[in-house]
Design a protein around this motif. Sequence first.
Motif, PDB file in Angstrom:
ATOM      1  N   GLU A 462      23.587  10.003   2.044  1.00 25.65           N
ATOM      2  CA  GLU A 462      22.286  10.560   2.439  1.00 25.65           C
ATOM      3  C   GLU A 462      22.465  11.716   3.436  1.00 25.65           C
ATOM      4  O   GLU A 462      21.753  12.721   3.366  1.00 25.65           O
ATOM      5  N   LEU A 463      23.423  11.576   4.353  1.00 29.02           N
ATOM      6  CA  LEU A 463      23.654  12.642   5.331  1.00 29.02           C
ATOM      7  C   LEU A 463      24.183  13.901   4.648  1.00 29.02           C
ATOM      8  O   LEU A 463      23.712  15.009   4.909  1.00 29.02           O
ATOM      9  N   VAL A 464      25.163  13.735   3.762  1.00 34.04           N
ATOM     10  CA  VAL A 464      25.729  14.877   3.043  1.00 34.04           C
ATOM     11  C   VAL A 464      24.650  15.546   2.200  1.00 34.04           C
ATOM     12  O   VAL A 464      24.519  16.777   2.177  1.00 34.04           O
ATOM     13  N   ARG A 465      23.844  14.757   1.501  1.00 33.25           N
ATOM     14  CA  ARG A 465      22.774  15.299   0.660  1.00 33.25           C
ATOM     15  C   ARG A 465      21.751  16.059   1.499  1.00 33.25           C
ATOM     16  O   ARG A 465      21.276  17.134   1.114  1.00 33.25           O
ATOM     17  N   SER A 466      21.429  15.522   2.652  1.00 31.34           N
ATOM     18  CA  SER A 466      20.463  16.166   3.535  1.00 31.34           C
ATOM     19  C   SER A 466      20.987  17.515   4.031  1.00 31.34           C
ATOM     20  O   SER A 466      20.282  18.529   3.989  1.00 31.34           O
ATOM     21  N   LEU A 467      22.239  17.542   4.508  1.00 27.96           N
ATOM     22  CA  LEU A 467      22.816  18.773   5.052  1.00 27.96           C
ATOM     23  C   LEU A 467      22.924  19.868   3.983  1.00 27.96           C
ATOM     24  O   LEU A 467      22.475  20.997   4.186  1.00 27.96           O
ATOM     25  N   VAL A 468      23.538  19.536   2.863  1.00 29.58           N
ATOM     26  CA  VAL A 468      23.746  20.532   1.804  1.00 29.58           C
ATOM     27  C   VAL A 468      22.403  20.966   1.223  1.00 29.58           C
ATOM     28  O   VAL A 468      22.194  22.147   0.925  1.00 29.58           O
ATOM     29  N   GLY A 469      21.473  20.022   1.095  1.00 28.07           N
ATOM     30  CA  GLY A 469      20.151  20.353   0.540  1.00 28.07           C
ATOM     31  C   GLY A 469      19.370  21.299   1.425  1.00 28.07           C
ATOM     32  O   GLY A 469      18.770  22.275   0.949  1.00 28.07           O
ATOM     33  N   ARG A 470      19.381  21.051   2.726  1.00 23.39           N
ATOM     34  CA  ARG A 470      18.658  21.933   3.650  1.00 23.39           C
ATOM     35  C   ARG A 470      19.304  23.318   3.695  1.00 23.39           C
ATOM     36  O   ARG A 470      18.626  24.335   3.768  1.00 23.39           O
TER      37      ARG A 470
END
Length: 549
Positions: A462-470
């Motif tokens: 979830e953290l990786v997805r959040s960072l790359v997505g933003r």
Amino acid sequence: MNQTVRVAIYARVSTEEQAEYGYSIDAQLDTLREYCKVHNWEVVGEYVDRGISGKSIEGRYELQRLLRDAQDKMFDEVFVWKFNRMARKNIDLLHIVDLLEKNNVAFRSLSENFDTTTSMGKFALQMMGAVGELERNTIVDNVKMGHRQRARTGKHNGKVPLGYRSVKIDERGRETRIVVIEEEAALVLNIFEQYAAGHGLKAIANDLNHRGHKTKTGKTFSTCAIRDILDNPMFVGKIRYNRYENWAERRRKGKSSEIILAEGHHPAIISEELWEKVQLLRHKKSVMPKKRFEGEYLLTGLIRCPECGAAMTASRTVNRAKDGTKIVRMYYSCGRFRSEGSSVCHANSVRKDEAEKIVMKRIRDAVMKPDILKKVTRSVNEHRLGRIKPLRDELAAVQARIDKLEMKKRKYLELYEMDEIDRSLFAERLNDLNRELDTELTRRSKLQLELRDDQAEPVSYELVRSLVGRFDALLSRSPFPQRKTLLHLIVKRITLDDRKRVGSVELAFNEETEKHFLSVAPSAESTAEGAFPLSGKAPRLTQNLTITI
């Protein structure tokens, strides 16, 4: 019953302070330990930066570890011998103390007898910090005054350039004489003659590198190195000083209007006539219009050359079609090739549009396809686990060297106490051992910090997805200047494979970039595969994180 105060002791001494004033880490520690013992305080940790200047936090790994432990509430108070052990600049001192206070950690100085838990203590800290910085600046000003006076009388300050070396002419080494190194002087003369004959900076650097010549520091010649030689009046027998002020902080932005230029006591390498000819050419070329590349280069400095690893810079070719139409092709090419020539590397050019398109697609695919992002997350955690054993092995080796050096120190001390070793020899050997020990202790602190990061909890999907997505969402809606800034903040490097195609894109996230540039969580299209409509607060980053996609 009163709760026991948990104290962290911090000590620091620079190499210069130890040599010049006899400051001792051990003396600081003994004094602080004894004070804590008298007041029944519990010393829960000792943080020692040996042989390191206090002008900045960089390189002070024990101070960095102390600040992290403060955030983890591992102690109630930081105790130092003198406040300037923590920082030399008032602004740095106040920043450190403010960070401690935010974590309910007090700061106490033994020599100045104040602590920051009281209003008067805070006021005293600010006043003493200002006085300390004034003292430091006064010393710096006096040193600069001495350097300026030396320059006015034709004496050189600092390191000498190619073609010269400094020779001590007294036992203490305070007085020196500049002498010519004939082989290097011939090289300097050749550089001036080539430029006077019409050769450009890159052509000269390329020629010298092909012939195997090196700079004063043993590196290959670049256009910057050639330019600095051509612009240095020392080669014509003059001393120049004060071109830049506060170089350590301001670099070339600190250009001074009070440049000192005086006749030197050293011999000239080139003639006045050749110097004037070269300076005329330098002036002519400086006012010529620079090349201007059409187009917006997003990835300058981020793509790495597949051959030498240097940053790749903007380049272009201009051709004409049969009908006379001008065809412009834009590339990223090896910066070392462009600066130092073909003896060092090759162009290894990649098409600008293709490289940028692939990089942006790689980031978008990581966001839109869960399987890719899960693989990336797994790779991040495996890499961190894989780093732990080598770091532990290196830490063990460093600790073994520290133990060996400590044992040597004890042996020399025993010999000295038994009058079996000369005092001057003992002092010299002890200084050598202390220097080696300082180096190893600093290395140990750095490794302990790296291990601490790598042993943190696994990174979540979830953290990786959040960072790359933003990151992707901001890139897609930003104009070119902001897009380029974001890429240079987040992208650490882009590697090419042996066929000059984009191999990997390395993204580096930390608390600062996440807080200031990725703090607003943009929502994605709910219909897209793997999309995540982020509502409310996004997962917070509490450590440095490198992601390769």
